[in-house]
Design a protein around this motif. Structure first.
Motif, PDB file in Angstrom:
ATOM      1  N   VAL A   1      -8.290   5.652   6.852  1.00  0.00           N
ATOM      2  CA  VAL A   1      -6.905   5.349   6.398  1.00  0.00           C
ATOM      3  C   VAL A   1      -6.929   4.624   7.434  1.00  0.00           C
ATOM      4  O   VAL A   1      -5.697   3.560   7.743  1.00  0.00           O
ATOM      5  CB  VAL A   1      -6.122   6.585   6.248  1.00  0.00           C
TER       6      VAL A   1
ATOM      7  N   ARG B   1       1.038  -0.868   0.134  1.00  0.00           N
ATOM      8  CA  ARG B   1      -0.184   0.020  -0.125  1.00  0.00           C
ATOM      9  C   ARG B   1       0.943   1.394  -0.106  1.00  0.00           C
ATOM     10  O   ARG B   1       1.315   1.366   0.973  1.00  0.00           O
ATOM     11  CB  ARG B   1      -0.892  -0.287   1.063  1.00  0.00           C
TER      12      ARG B   1
ATOM     13  N   PRO C   1      -1.400   6.877   1.884  1.00  0.00           N
ATOM     14  CA  PRO C   1      -2.493   7.311   1.141  1.00  0.00           C
ATOM     15  C   PRO C   1      -2.391   8.676   0.700  1.00  0.00           C
ATOM     16  O   PRO C   1      -2.747  10.211   0.038  1.00  0.00           O
ATOM     17  CB  PRO C   1      -4.068   7.088   1.903  1.00  0.00           C
ATOM     18  N   TYR C   2      -1.244   9.289   1.891  1.00  0.00           N
ATOM     19  CA  TYR C   2      -1.259  10.681   2.075  1.00  0.00           C
ATOM     20  C   TYR C   2       0.233  11.305   0.905  1.00  0.00           C
ATOM     21  O   TYR C   2       0.766  12.595   1.100  1.00  0.00           O
ATOM     22  CB  TYR C   2      -1.129  11.185   3.467  1.00  0.00           C
TER      23      TYR C   2
ATOM     24  N   ARG D   1       3.050   2.949   2.888  1.00  0.00           N
ATOM     25  CA  ARG D   1       2.731   3.383   4.025  1.00  0.00           C
ATOM     26  C   ARG D   1       3.245   2.692   5.314  1.00  0.00           C
ATOM     27  O   ARG D   1       3.817   1.526   4.896  1.00  0.00           O
ATOM     28  CB  ARG D   1       1.501   3.126   3.943  1.00  0.00           C
TER      29      ARG D   1
END
Length: 401
Positions: A214, A41, A44-45, A51
């Motif tokens: 998240v 993954r 997401p930011y 991650r």
């Protein structure tokens, strides 16, 4: 006096001030800090890297098996300095300029943990595990009931270490989690990277719901890493303070491995407002005056109604309790800080706006007793609700709604 902890040598404070007392629990507790990378993954930011998370693991040690304790820093000097910059601003804001955070309190705080224990080798012989105070190298023979503990919005996991130690002392493995780019300061010791938070806008509902999803994905990854597999008899409960309470409910709704959830004084957000979480049990524990009857707390009423009106409504277990004398920030380590740091309880403004009237030692006693009874009930390890059945003379500070 010098101790070795986490690979470094630290000078202990001259007196016991700033040392979190070892909780009076059935077990002693060891502490380990871990970096985890989710190679499947992207962050997401920040899509430039996978991650990456920091977690702390608090594990119970039978008292006869703990051969020695040591003091370890509550947080690194680097993180403490960054956190106190933020606390200066926050305390000034909530007290309306009436008081300041005592600079240096975080950097001078310590925790007492088990750092030497008896373990068994392959031939069932006792061996000494004399590690660095973080429990490295010891693998439990039997998976313990596990509690995921979620922090408040833009709050470091490290501010829940004392609370986690109290709960782990009841016999559970407790995992506190950072969420980079949301948690205000996350330090990765392996390469010295520091990621600051503040990415999600707290005034933007969509951003908050994104952050909840998240967190749910982070919780799922942590459970995968710890070896909790779907369709097995999992023993996991998710507890969260403030925004972490909403995140606990969202993660619980998305992951069948989580048997129950607790919200400590946080408003609810996200999909659970309309879906609820039944038939798995959920506890709402609010500070004094924060409950579903409060005119401004519409999210609790909506969540309660949704949980109870679903097809499982007649089987839904959802209870709501209040803790007298407490404020929002009483329900984590700041209440312990107020007890152990000289002068904090004497500061009337800090008590009024930050710590609350109830002593930290009493807050921790109440949390560990009520939360452990919830864990036992949610995991089917007890035949009753324990203290959660109703009012108790032992704990008159707790009221049921």
């Amino acid at each position: 006096m010098l101790v070795v902890a986490g690979g470094g040598i630290f000078k202990l404070p001259a007196a016991a001030a700033g040392v979190f007392p070892e909780p009076p629990t059935p077990f002693q507790v060891k502490w380990e800090s871990l970096e985890l990378t989710d190679v499947n993954r992207m962050d997401p930011y920040n899509a430039t890297h996978p991650r990456r998370l920091m977690i702390s693991k608090f594990s119970p040690v039978p008292r006869p098996a703990c051969l020695g304790t040591c003091r370890v820093p509550y947080m690194s000097q680097r993180v403490a300095s960054a956190e106190e910059d933020l606390l200066d601003l926050f305390v000034d804001y909530i007290s309306q300029g009436k008081t300041k955070w005592p600079r240096g309190a975080l950097a001078e705080s310590w925790m007492q943990v088990c750092c030497k224990e008896v373990t068994k080798d392959r031939n069932n012989n006792s061996v000494y595990d004399d590690d660095d105070g973080h429990g490295h190298g010891h693998v439990p023979q039997k998976k313990l009931p596990t509690v995921l503990f979620g922090s408040g919005f833009n709050i470091s996991r490290l501010f829940y270490s004392g609370t986690a130690q109290h709960l782990a002392g009841m016999g559970y493995e407790v995992i506190t989690m950072d969420h980079p780019y949301e948690s205000n300061v996350v330090e990765f010791p392996s390469d010295g990277t520091v990621i600051l938070g503040g990415r999600p806008d707290p005034a933007n509902t969509s951003a908050l719901e994104f952050a909840l999803n998240v967190r749910a994905a982070d919780a799922r990854f942590v459970l995968d890493t710890l070896g909790f597999y779907p369709q097995r008899n999992n023993t996991v409960v998710h507890i969260g303070h403030s925004f972490g309470g909403a995140a606990a409910a969202v993660a619980m709704a998305a992951d069948s491995r989580i048997a129950g959830g607790v919200n400590l004084d946080g408003s609810m957000f996200g999909s659970v407002l309309s879906t609820g979480v039944a038939p798995r049990p959920f506890l709402l524990l609010g500070s004094e005056g924060h409950n579903s009857s409060t005119p401004t707390e519409t999210s609790w009423r909506q969540f309660i109604n949704s949980t109870r009106r679903r097809p499982h409504g007649e089987k839904a277990w959802l209870k709501e309790v209040n803790l007298a004398g407490s404020l929002h920030w009483s329900l984590h380590d700041f209440s312990i800080f107020a007890d152990v740091t000289p002068g904090l309880r004497a500061n009337e403004d800090l008590v009024t706006f930050f710590f609350g009237r109830i002593l930290g030692s009493r807050v921790m006693e109440i949390l560990r007793e009520y939360l452990s009874d919830f864990v036992e009930f949610a995991l089917g390890r007890s035949g009753n609700e324990g203290l959660l059945v109703g009012p108790s003379q032992r704990f008159p500070e707790i009221s049921f709604l």
